[in-house]
Design a protein around this motif. Structure first.
Motif, mmCIF file in Angstrom:
data_model
loop_
_atom_site.group_PDB
_atom_site.id
_atom_site.type_symbol
_atom_site.label_atom_id
_atom_site.label_comp_id
_atom_site.label_asym_id
_atom_site.label_seq_id
_atom_site.Cartn_x
_atom_site.Cartn_y
_atom_site.Cartn_z
ATOM 1 N N GLU A 1 0.845 -1.199 0.000
ATOM 2 C CA GLU A 1 0.000 0.000 0.000
ATOM 3 C C GLU A 1 0.883 1.253 0.000
ATOM 4 O O GLU A 1 0.639 2.214 -0.747
ATOM 5 C CB GLU A 1 -0.838 -0.068 1.281
ATOM 6 C CG GLU A 1 -2.017 0.842 1.344
ATOM 7 C CD GLU A 1 -2.546 0.924 2.790
ATOM 8 O OE1 GLU A 1 -3.221 1.915 3.078
ATOM 9 O OE2 GLU A 1 -2.252 0.021 3.620
ATOM 10 N N TYR A 2 1.929 1.218 0.808
ATOM 11 C CA TYR A 2 2.860 2.352 0.898
ATOM 12 C C TYR A 2 3.556 2.592 -0.446
ATOM 13 O O TYR A 2 3.583 3.708 -0.966
ATOM 14 C CB TYR A 2 3.873 2.084 2.018
ATOM 15 C CG TYR A 2 5.209 2.774 1.860
ATOM 16 C CD1 TYR A 2 5.368 4.125 2.199
ATOM 17 C CD2 TYR A 2 6.326 2.084 1.365
ATOM 18 C CE1 TYR A 2 6.597 4.758 2.045
ATOM 19 C CE2 TYR A 2 7.543 2.702 1.210
ATOM 20 C CZ TYR A 2 7.685 4.039 1.546
ATOM 21 O OH TYR A 2 8.901 4.653 1.385
ATOM 22 N N ALA A 3 4.128 1.529 -1.011
ATOM 23 C CA ALA A 3 4.909 1.682 -2.250
ATOM 24 C C ALA A 3 4.012 2.137 -3.400
ATOM 25 O O ALA A 3 4.430 2.936 -4.243
ATOM 26 C CB ALA A 3 5.617 0.368 -2.592
ATOM 27 N N ARG A 4 2.778 1.649 -3.415
ATOM 28 C CA ARG A 4 1.842 2.077 -4.448
ATOM 29 C C ARG A 4 1.586 3.584 -4.324
ATOM 30 O O ARG A 4 1.584 4.318 -5.307
ATOM 31 C CB ARG A 4 0.531 1.299 -4.330
ATOM 32 C CG ARG A 4 -0.258 1.247 -5.615
ATOM 33 C CD ARG A 4 -1.490 0.343 -5.526
ATOM 34 N NE ARG A 4 -1.162 -1.061 -5.359
ATOM 35 C CZ ARG A 4 -1.566 -1.832 -4.338
ATOM 36 N NH1 ARG A 4 -2.328 -1.327 -3.383
ATOM 37 N NH2 ARG A 4 -1.209 -3.092 -4.275
ATOM 38 N N ALA A 5 1.417 4.037 -3.092
ATOM 39 C CA ALA A 5 1.178 5.467 -2.854
ATOM 40 C C ALA A 5 2.407 6.293 -3.224
ATOM 41 O O ALA A 5 2.284 7.403 -3.763
ATOM 42 C CB ALA A 5 0.790 5.698 -1.390
ATOM 43 N N VAL A 6 3.596 5.772 -2.956
ATOM 44 C CA VAL A 6 4.829 6.501 -3.287
ATOM 45 C C VAL A 6 4.904 6.745 -4.793
ATOM 46 O O VAL A 6 5.123 7.875 -5.248
ATOM 47 C CB VAL A 6 6.088 5.717 -2.817
ATOM 48 C CG1 VAL A 6 7.354 6.327 -3.409
ATOM 49 C CG2 VAL A 6 6.179 5.689 -1.295
ATOM 50 N N VAL A 7 4.717 5.683 -5.576
ATOM 51 C CA VAL A 7 4.852 5.821 -7.030
ATOM 52 C C VAL A 7 3.743 6.717 -7.581
ATOM 53 O O VAL A 7 3.985 7.584 -8.434
ATOM 54 C CB VAL A 7 4.850 4.425 -7.715
ATOM 55 C CG1 VAL A 7 4.888 4.568 -9.226
ATOM 56 C CG2 VAL A 7 6.038 3.589 -7.216
ATOM 57 N N ARG A 8 2.544 6.555 -7.052
ATOM 58 C CA ARG A 8 1.417 7.404 -7.477
ATOM 59 C C ARG A 8 1.728 8.874 -7.181
ATOM 60 O O ARG A 8 1.501 9.755 -8.011
ATOM 61 C CB ARG A 8 0.168 6.946 -6.729
ATOM 62 C CG ARG A 8 -1.142 7.374 -7.334
ATOM 63 C CD ARG A 8 -2.310 6.610 -6.708
ATOM 64 N NE ARG A 8 -2.295 6.721 -5.253
ATOM 65 C CZ ARG A 8 -2.648 5.748 -4.415
ATOM 66 N NH1 ARG A 8 -3.047 4.586 -4.873
ATOM 67 N NH2 ARG A 8 -2.604 5.927 -3.114
ATOM 68 N N ASN A 9 2.264 9.131 -6.004
ATOM 69 C CA ASN A 9 2.593 10.507 -5.629
ATOM 70 C C ASN A 9 3.702 11.090 -6.504
ATOM 71 O O ASN A 9 3.658 12.268 -6.877
ATOM 72 C CB ASN A 9 3.010 10.575 -4.162
ATOM 73 C CG ASN A 9 1.807 10.549 -3.225
ATOM 74 O OD1 ASN A 9 0.674 10.763 -3.655
ATOM 75 N ND2 ASN A 9 2.056 10.285 -1.958
ATOM 76 N N ALA A 10 4.706 10.276 -6.816
ATOM 77 C CA ALA A 10 5.806 10.769 -7.656
ATOM 78 C C ALA A 10 5.265 11.175 -9.031
ATOM 79 O O ALA A 10 5.607 12.242 -9.557
ATOM 80 C CB ALA A 10 6.892 9.702 -7.795
ATOM 81 N N LYS A 11 4.413 10.338 -9.581
ATOM 82 C CA LYS A 11 3.819 10.658 -10.904
ATOM 83 C C LYS A 11 2.961 11.917 -10.803
ATOM 84 O O LYS A 11 2.992 12.776 -11.697
ATOM 85 C CB LYS A 11 2.958 9.488 -11.401
ATOM 86 C CG LYS A 11 3.753 8.267 -11.868
ATOM 87 C CD LYS A 11 2.768 7.167 -12.279
ATOM 88 C CE LYS A 11 3.422 5.820 -12.439
ATOM 89 N NZ LYS A 11 4.138 5.665 -13.702
ATOM 90 N N ALA A 12 2.195 12.025 -9.730
ATOM 91 C CA ALA A 12 1.310 13.185 -9.561
ATOM 92 C C ALA A 12 2.128 14.461 -9.381
ATOM 93 O O ALA A 12 1.794 15.507 -9.950
ATOM 94 C CB ALA A 12 0.392 12.973 -8.360
ATOM 95 N N LEU A 13 3.205 14.380 -8.617
ATOM 96 C CA LEU A 13 4.047 15.562 -8.401
ATOM 97 C C LEU A 13 4.687 16.001 -9.719
ATOM 98 O O LEU A 13 4.714 17.190 -10.055
ATOM 99 C CB LEU A 13 5.126 15.272 -7.351
ATOM 100 C CG LEU A 13 6.085 16.437 -7.094
ATOM 101 C CD1 LEU A 13 5.354 17.609 -6.437
ATOM 102 C CD2 LEU A 13 7.265 15.999 -6.218
ATOM 103 N N ALA A 14 5.196 15.013 -10.475
ATOM 104 C CA ALA A 14 5.846 15.328 -11.746
ATOM 105 C C ALA A 14 4.861 16.012 -12.689
ATOM 106 O O ALA A 14 5.176 17.044 -13.296
ATOM 107 C CB ALA A 14 6.385 14.037 -12.384
#
Ligand SMILES: *Cc1c(COP(=O)(O)O)cnc(C)c1O
Length: 434
Positions: free
Chosen positions: A290-303
């Motif tokens: 759940e954490y890692a999924r949120a990390v990658v989602r957040n990185a894409k959203a920030l970019a």
């Protein structure tokens, strides 16, 4: 300085640091924040003890609980990465890499990795660069390896497979290292594993940055794709204490790794960190996906949000990132050094970084053209895609609109007030309490 004064100053600096980080946006890609339980383990009595050697074969007495904890740490790490063997004694990622160099190479052997300018880490570096300039990287300076470089495709921000295969065939290295400090996309482990086998090179994946994403099954799985060994730091995307580990599926290789670690490189292996790692690994097993999924989602959203605000975000044509990192090209904004400082005044903590094309355009590591952003710590504080959009606006205010960073710091602090606790933990609690 008077000892009493020094003592007081150190104590107050530590407190001030905690206060600062409690109202900042910590976005250094190699950092994270641990749960209160992990932090507490770091201050346990384990940190006063010795347990040289392997569990069951200790050179010290008094280790029965330490042995139990270290056995659990190994079991959990093996489960997280689905491998047969894990050595959790390296005290950092660099020491884990050095264990691999020690176990599988001799001084003078050829090793191949990415140069620092293209995402490689100083621990993979040669003693000297191609023009004789001092680099002093661990592989060259400490193990005496003759480090040659894999080819990199700047446009696709990844290892160039065809050119690297040629270079591996030409140089016949003993060791090929993939992974890096700047890593937006999965590296071609599968694609290079055959050529490594054919020249007799060990394929080593350095997962220092991405271990937490691998454990959470949201990034490539290097050990299934053909890596012989994998090293990691346990405090970057893997949200544990500052420590390291080495894993493999091969028993004979593992015996060599064990010997390289002890008696080769370690006496004490920082038992408080091993205890903290065991707790973090349990958290990772329960909450890691759940954490890692949120990390990658957040990185894409920030970019995407930074791009929408008008920044030059690297690798737009590839969707910017598949990891926890986002790279900005800030050459036109006065360079990485200036931008890093301005953001720091706004309590946004990031680091400047070389971009693959920086040397060509006359920039150097002192004032590179890039900023490397990471979202692991913000994610662990519970932030999501909406916050990434807010953060992109704060970047715009500081770097594009040239607003007073001190004023933006106030907005940063307001944003942080909603995110005080460490999430993805059995016992959530204050992130920066001391
Ligand atoms: C950070 C890093 C390391 C070193 O890890 P430490 O735990 O700081 O010693 C090694 N390799 C890569 C690719 C890194 O990014």
């Amino acid at each position: 300085m008077d000892p009493v004064e020094a003592y007081g100053r150190v104590k107050s600096s530590i407190l001030e640091h905690h206060k600062w980080f409690d109202s900042s946006l910590p976005m250094i890609a190699s950092e994270n924040v641990t749960s209160p339980a992990v932090r507490k383990a770091m201050t346990s009595d384990f940190g006063h003890r010795y347990a040289e050697g392997w569990v069951g074969e200790r050179v010290y007495a008094g280790t029965k609980y330490i042995d139990e904890v270290e056995s659990i740490a190994m079991e959990l790490v093996k489960r997280l990465f689905n491998v047969k063997f894990a050595d959790v004694r390296p005290i950092s990622g660099v020491v884990a890499n050095l264990a691999v160099y020690t176990a599988f190479t001799n001084p003078g052997d050829v090793a191949m990795a990415l140069p620092i300018t293209k995402g490689g880490h100083i621990s993979m570096g040669p003693l000297r660069g191609s023009e004789g300039q001092f680099i002093g990287g661990t592989a060259g300076a400490v193990r005496g390896l003759d480090v040659k470089y894999l080819a990199f495709d700047d446009h696709n921000m990844n290892v160039d497979v065809d050119k690297s295969i040629k270079r591996i065939e030409e140089n016949k290295p003993k060791l090929v290292i993939l992974g890096g400090s700047v890593i937006l996309f999965p590296h071609p482990v599968k694609e290079l594993s055959d050529v490594c086998k054919s020249v007799g090179a060990l394929l080593h994946y350095d997962a220092a940055h991405v271990a937490g994403l691998i454990a959470g099954k949201q990034f490539q799985q290097p050990m299934e794709e053909g890596a012989d060994v994998m090293t990691m730091s346990t405090h970057k995307t893997f949200f544990g204490p500052q420590h390291g580990a080495v894993i493999t599926n091969d028993e004979e290789k593992f015996e060599r790794i064990k010997l390289a670690n002890f008696p080769g490189l370690l006496s004490n292996h920082h038992l408080h960190s091993v205890a903290a790692l065991a707790l973090a690994a349990a958290e990772m097993l329960a909450f890691g996906e759940e954490y890692a999924r949120a990390v990658v989602r957040n990185a894409k959203a920030l970019a995407q949000a930074l791009h929408d605000e008008g920044f030059s975000v690297v690798a737009e044509h590839l969707g910017f990132t598949q990891s926890h990192q986002v790279l900005l090209d800030v050459d036109a904004l006065g360079g990485g050094h200036r931008c890093e400082k301005l953001l720091e005044e706004a309590n946004i903590i990031v680091n400047r970084n070389l971009l693959p094309w920086d040397i060509k355009r006359g920039r150097s590591f002192k004032d590179p053209g890039g900023l490397r952003l990471g979202v692991s710590e913000l994610t662990r504080l519970g932030m999501g895609e909406e916050e990434m959009k807010e953060i992109a606006k704060l970047y715009r205010k500081v770097l594009l609109d040239r607003e007073d960073p001190k004023k933006v710091a106030g907005e940063v602090s307001e944003l942080r007030k909603r995110f005080r606790n460490v999430k993805y933990a059995f016992e959530e609690g204050p992130a920066y309490e001391y």
